[in-house]
Design an enzyme around this catalytic site. Sequence first.
Site, PDB file in Angstrom:
ATOM      1  NE  ARG A 164      -4.159  -1.608   0.174  1.00  0.00           N
ATOM      2  CZ  ARG A 164      -4.233  -2.910  -0.139  1.00  0.00           C
ATOM      3  NH1 ARG A 164      -3.197  -3.519  -0.676  1.00  0.00           N
ATOM      4  NH2 ARG A 164      -5.350  -3.572   0.054  1.00  0.00           N
ATOM      5  CB  SER A 238      -8.575  -1.101   4.333  1.00  0.00           C
ATOM      6  OG  SER A 238      -8.952  -2.352   3.839  1.00  0.00           O
ATOM      7  CD  GLU A 334      -5.714   1.501   2.242  1.00  0.00           C
ATOM      8  OE1 GLU A 334      -5.669   0.570   1.472  1.00  0.00           O
ATOM      9  OE2 GLU A 334      -6.578   2.395   2.145  1.00  0.00           O
TER      10      GLU A 334
HETATM   11  N1  EPU Z   1     -11.459 -10.150  10.319  1.00  0.00           N
HETATM   12  C1  EPU Z   1     -12.025  -9.975  11.571  1.00  0.00           C
HETATM   13  N2  EPU Z   1     -13.075  -9.123  11.689  1.00  0.00           N
HETATM   14  C2  EPU Z   1     -13.597  -8.462  10.631  1.00  0.00           C
HETATM   15  C3  EPU Z   1     -13.047  -8.667   9.352  1.00  0.00           C
HETATM   16  C4  EPU Z   1     -11.959  -9.516   9.226  1.00  0.00           C
HETATM   17  O1  EPU Z   1     -11.584 -10.553  12.559  1.00  0.00           O
HETATM   18  O2  EPU Z   1     -14.549  -7.689  10.835  1.00  0.00           O
HETATM   19  C5  EPU Z   1     -10.274 -11.019  10.208  1.00  0.00           C
HETATM   20  C6  EPU Z   1     -10.587 -12.345   9.559  1.00  0.00           C
HETATM   21  O3  EPU Z   1      -9.981 -13.343  10.341  1.00  0.00           O
HETATM   22  C7  EPU Z   1      -9.914 -12.305   8.215  1.00  0.00           C
HETATM   23  C8  EPU Z   1      -8.808 -11.280   8.416  1.00  0.00           C
HETATM   24  O4  EPU Z   1      -9.292 -10.377   9.410  1.00  0.00           O
HETATM   25  O5  EPU Z   1      -9.363 -13.532   7.888  1.00  0.00           O
HETATM   26  C9  EPU Z   1      -8.484 -10.511   7.150  1.00  0.00           C
HETATM   27  O6  EPU Z   1      -9.693  -9.934   6.623  1.00  0.00           O
HETATM   28  P1  EPU Z   1      -9.934  -9.781   5.046  1.00  0.00           P
HETATM   29  O7  EPU Z   1      -9.644 -11.063   4.361  1.00  0.00           O
HETATM   30  O8  EPU Z   1     -11.281  -9.169   4.849  1.00  0.00           O
HETATM   31  O9  EPU Z   1      -8.815  -8.818   4.567  1.00  0.00           O
HETATM   32  P2  EPU Z   1      -8.184  -7.512   5.211  1.00  0.00           P
HETATM   33  O10 EPU Z   1      -6.783  -7.846   5.614  1.00  0.00           O
HETATM   34  O11 EPU Z   1      -9.042  -6.904   6.243  1.00  0.00           O
HETATM   35  C10 EPU Z   1      -7.101  -6.678   3.000  1.00  0.00           C
HETATM   36  C11 EPU Z   1      -7.042  -5.376   2.285  1.00  0.00           C
HETATM   37  C12 EPU Z   1      -8.304  -5.157   1.470  1.00  0.00           C
HETATM   38  C13 EPU Z   1      -8.429  -6.287   0.471  1.00  0.00           C
HETATM   39  C14 EPU Z   1      -8.480  -7.606   1.233  1.00  0.00           C
HETATM   40  C15 EPU Z   1      -8.422  -8.793   0.304  1.00  0.00           C
HETATM   41  C16 EPU Z   1      -5.595  -3.913   3.574  1.00  0.00           C
HETATM   42  C17 EPU Z   1      -5.503  -2.778   4.523  1.00  0.00           C
HETATM   43  N3  EPU Z   1      -6.823  -4.291   3.232  1.00  0.00           N
HETATM   44  O12 EPU Z   1      -8.164  -6.553   3.944  1.00  0.00           O
HETATM   45  O13 EPU Z   1      -8.152  -3.942   0.744  1.00  0.00           O
HETATM   46  O14 EPU Z   1      -9.616  -6.149  -0.300  1.00  0.00           O
HETATM   47  O15 EPU Z   1      -7.317  -7.736   2.087  1.00  0.00           O
HETATM   48  O16 EPU Z   1      -7.155  -8.869  -0.271  1.00  0.00           O
HETATM   49  O17 EPU Z   1      -4.573  -4.434   3.149  1.00  0.00           O
HETATM   50  C18 EPU Z   1      -8.539  -1.592   0.744  1.00  0.00           C
HETATM   51  O18 EPU Z   1      -7.316  -1.459   0.611  1.00  0.00           O
HETATM   52  O19 EPU Z   1      -9.305  -0.616   0.851  1.00  0.00           O
HETATM   53  C19 EPU Z   1      -9.099  -2.941   0.852  1.00  0.00           C
HETATM   54  C20 EPU Z   1     -10.392  -3.166   1.034  1.00  0.00           C
END
Ligand code: EPU
Length: 339
Positions: A164, A238, A334
């Site tokens: 990012r 995010s 972010e």
């Molecule tokens: N989780 C929770 N609570 C929640 C949501 C998620 O505990 O409310 C935990 C779950 O265990 C899940 C983990 O967090 O396995 C990761 O969640 P998720 O797979 O939704 O991905 P993320 O790490 O929260 C990142 C990116 C997203 C991107 C997704 C998929 C960042 C900051 N965010 O989210 O990017 O779509 O992975 O690759 O890196 C963005 O940049 O705006 C964005 C949405």
Amino acid sequence: MQIHRRVSLAPLHALACEVIAECLIVIENEWEFQQLPQVLSQAPEPFWMLGCGTNMVFAQDFPGTLIQFALTTSHLLEEDSSSQVWRVGAGVNWHQWVLQSLGMGLSGLENLSLIPGTVGAAPIQNIGAYGVEFVDVCQGVSLVELKSGQRQYVSAQACGFAYRSSHFKQGKRWSQWAVTSVDMKLSKVFIPQISYPDLQHLQFSMESTLSAKVISDTVIAIRQKKLPDPKKIPNVGSFFKNPVVSSEHLQALKKEHSNLVYFALPDDQYKLAAAWLIDQCGWKGKRWGLAQVHQQHALVLVCNDSAGAVSVMELAQAIVEDVWKTYGVVLQFEPMVWS
Ligand code: EPU
């Protein structure tokens, strides 16, 4: 060229907060582009580029000039038996471009489907999702220095892409430069990237049925389920980056929190799920003034009222403090924030 004074930013950014920008300049073609240095010599500073405003937070009025490039041409630069390199204008809508490339039988962007924003914004923070980042397809970025009109091409290796982030987002060197187009190398041969947990079930698809379009459709469905549509519920995706910690730090955290969610990175570093940290601290769904942590995803802050800019920033700050107190981990914003 359109020049607007004292414009409301509510319709121009995804958080839709009612704040004012002193000046907005919209450049629609190459000819107008050449007039930009002269126009900017009389415009208020600072100068910030504005795409669709999908990753920007304006917590207060912006005293300078926002510049939008509505440059939407794209053309094929190079081709060989296995790939094509396309130069795509900064003003092209990212998701429309992803769909267009898939329609041309090219793959590489399917995991990046439905990311809001413009092509020009993609390199700034090296957009990424579902195991793929912009850096994976980028060949180079064309830029212009806003005040002088000087042009420069930066190869992908020199862009400083990281999670990012890029040289264009960090530091002073590129702060007065704007992306005009990006070059992307897309493949004629489909190589599925389905290692991300949400996509792993696709490995059981019949080889003949798995296609870039199937991955794109799957990603679209996941995003629509997990993330609120900014057009209906104002948000910037995010709000925090997933923090990266050392192996020692991870082990210490795991001793106290055995169910910690993390992903291994190269170089013995680990990415923690910021959403999990925030969720565990009890923030999911919580309201703070006119802002709220989204009910479905703890990483997404939503703005419930156009007067909610200050509430969003207060909520973000309260989360940062709580996660720091509970886990000793610093969360970083972010989106780009004007506050
Ligand atoms: N989780 C929770 N609570 C929640 C949501 C998620 O505990 O409310 C935990 C779950 O265990 C899940 C983990 O967090 O396995 C990761 O969640 P998720 O797979 O939704 O991905 P993320 O790490 O929260 C990142 C990116 C997203 C991107 C997704 C998929 C960042 C900051 N965010 O989210 O990017 O779509 O992975 O690759 O890196 C963005 O940049 O705006 C964005 C949405």
